[in-house]
Scaffold this motif. Structure first.
Motif, PDB file in Angstrom:
ATOM      1  N   LEU A 155      41.992  43.831  39.281  1.00 55.18           N
ATOM      2  CA  LEU A 155      40.817  44.182  40.074  1.00 55.18           C
ATOM      3  C   LEU A 155      39.524  43.766  39.372  1.00 55.18           C
ATOM      4  CD1 LEU A 155      41.934  47.724  41.265  1.00 55.18           C
ATOM      5  CD2 LEU A 155      41.854  45.629  42.625  1.00 55.18           C
ATOM      6  N   GLY A 159      37.040  40.631  40.856  1.00 50.62           N
ATOM      7  CA  GLY A 159      35.692  40.977  41.282  1.00 50.62           C
ATOM      8  C   GLY A 159      34.615  40.065  40.731  1.00 50.62           C
ATOM      9  N   SER A 188      32.533  41.220  49.930  1.00 48.91           N
ATOM     10  CA  SER A 188      33.389  41.480  48.777  1.00 48.91           C
ATOM     11  C   SER A 188      33.240  42.911  48.282  1.00 48.91           C
ATOM     12  CB  SER A 188      33.051  40.500  47.651  1.00 48.91           C
ATOM     13  OG  SER A 188      33.836  40.753  46.518  1.00 48.91           O
ATOM     14  N   GLU A 192      36.407  45.504  48.586  1.00 53.70           N
ATOM     15  CA  GLU A 192      36.997  45.928  47.316  1.00 53.70           C
ATOM     16  C   GLU A 192      37.448  47.388  47.389  1.00 53.70           C
ATOM     17  OE1 GLU A 192      37.722  44.887  44.271  1.00 53.70           O
ATOM     18  OE2 GLU A 192      37.216  42.781  44.510  1.00 53.70           O
ATOM     19  N   GLU A 243      38.419  38.910  51.061  1.00 56.04           N
ATOM     20  CA  GLU A 243      38.005  38.461  49.731  1.00 56.04           C
ATOM     21  C   GLU A 243      38.159  36.951  49.580  1.00 56.04           C
ATOM     22  OE1 GLU A 243      36.936  40.121  46.930  1.00 56.04           O
ATOM     23  OE2 GLU A 243      36.755  42.032  47.964  1.00 56.04           O
TER      24      GLU A 243
END
Length: 438
Positions: A155, A159, A188, A192, A243
């Protein structure tokens, strides 16, 4: 000749004992242990990492060229056309021709652009993709870095891609590129949240943040997570699609609205790098969906006969085909529709399943239930809950005109249509006023 035959027999027996096609990690172990016999341990560790990185890059490069052809062919079949069929047999050399064309094109840059920051994004955008491949387990002990916090690493690294995208849009000094980058940042950040919650469900229920540990839990309990938490799998799939900036969530590259999005000003191979990274990220997302929700390299004992990495590649190909299917059939959504779907549908649904996972995990541990009986019951309950949530969302998200009572809709159909057209025609034929007369 006798010494040579003896040497070859020793090498053959050594390779036969060490190298097994069901575990590609044996070859790396053979090389690193050979280096450790005559060199320091730190050198063996560095070479092991370099070999793993070179192996990943050696696989990704040719695979991207193949995926370009596959994706264009499959989408062409969905749209009832042939696709690439000119260069090479069945168009197989078309990706090579496109790559050569992009390499030979002139590299342009806006005069008012920030030159340093403008040149960095095509290179930096490769870094997160390669790092993510490093924690993907292709089989037992078959990953470059088997981290006990692999989910957190995944993650955190994924990101950072949005930062590179914003650098590309801002440094171009182009309004459309900046709009595309801002859209990508907003999307995004929003998606997330459901992605983290979907993975948190698996972490809570399996009790580990190791990616290899999640696969081993599915192997130990003889179940895959898509059956236990189907809504988390659906949410992760849609969040990952957003994403990746792929249709129906490619609002940051909407050609009909903002030219080409954040890479409007990039030409030649710089644009080709952005396109290649998008395909590479799609492949790695497919691999992680197969790992988290489809059991990864495990398949109900079949991994004892078939190499584990082949099983993972087959599952990855199935998920990748599903991503191509959605791209070739679904229309592009508006930015407000995407944001509304994220915050009003995916976030509450994934948060609900996190609570469900907490409760079910607590019951398994505190009550000491037999998993062979409890897990099927939980799977049936969670599937029913998923279907109920989907039906509720479909009912709530219908347009207001379809939610009106049936009598109002019937009145609208009776008033409109052919009867209304005849009334308008009859009125236009009548004289509206008279000039002169009695």
């Amino acid at each position: 000749m006798t010494d040579f035959a003896g040497l070859t027999s020793v090498l053959g027996s050594t390779l036969g004992a060490w190298y097994d096609f069901r575990d590609l990690n044996n070859l790396q172990r053979l090389i690193t242990e050979w280096i450790a016999d005559w060199g320091p341990d730190w050198l063996a560790s560095i070479i092991a990492g370099v070999l793993g990185t070179l192996g990943i890059l050696g696989v990704i490069g040719p695979t991207l060229l193949i995926l370009i052809w596959v994706e264009r062919k499959v989408i062409a079949r969905f749209q009832q056309r042939y696709g690439p069929n000119r260069v090479g047999p069945k168009g197989l050399l078309q990706p090579v021709a496109d790559a050569v064309k992009l390499i030979l094109k002139e590299q342009l840059a806006p005069r008012a652009a920030d030159k340093l920051i403008f040149f960095l994004p095509p290179v930096l955008i490769f870094v997160p993709g390669v790092l993510i491949w490093g924690v993907l387990p292709f089989g037992p002990r078959m990953s470059v870095a088997d981290l006990n916090v692999g989910v957190l690493f995944l993650l955190a690294v994924s990101g950072t891609t949005v930062l590179v995208i914003f650098m590309a849009g801002w440094s171009s000094n182009n309004k459309y590129a900046l709009f595309g980058a801002m859209r990508a940042v907003a999307m995004s950040i929003s998606y997330e949240v459901p992605m983290v919650l979907a993975l948190l469900t698996l972490v809570v229920f399996s009790g580990t943040m190791s990616i290899n540990g999640i696969v081993e839990w599915q192997q130990q309990e003889d179940v895959i997570f898509i059956l236990l938490f189907p809504l988390s799998a659906i949410a992760f799939f849609f969040a990952a699609s957003a994403e990746l900036n792929r249709t129906p969530a490619d609002i940051s590259e909407a050609e009909s609205e903002i030219v080409a999005g954040y890479h409007t000003e990039y030409s030649g191979m710089r644009f080709g790098l952005f396109y290649a990274v998008e395909l590479g990220n799609t492949l790695v997302v497919s691999a992680f969906i197969a790992t988290f929700f489809l059991g990864g390299w495990w398949l109900w004992g079949l991994d004892q006969w078939v190499p584990s990495w082949i099983i993972l590649l087959a599952k990855t190909g199935a998920v990748y085909f599903l991503l191509i299917w959605t791209r070739g059939t679904l229309p592009r959504l508006r930015v407000d529709q995407l944001m509304s779907f994220c915050w009003k549908a995916l976030v509450p649904a994934t948060l609900l399943f996190v609570v469900v996972a907490f409760v079910e995990r607590t019951l398994l541990i505190s009550e000491g239930w037999d998993t062979t009986v409890a897990l099927p019951i939980m799977a049936v309950f969670n599937i029913a809950l998923t279907l109920g949530a989907i039906m509720l969302f479909a009912r709530v998200s219908r347009p207001a005109a379809l939610r009106r009572p049936a009598r109002i809709r019937m009145a609208g159909t009776e008033i409109g249509g052919l009867r209304a057209a005849r009334q308008v025609a009859s009125r236009t034929e009548e004289p509206q006023f008279q000039v002169g007369g009695d």
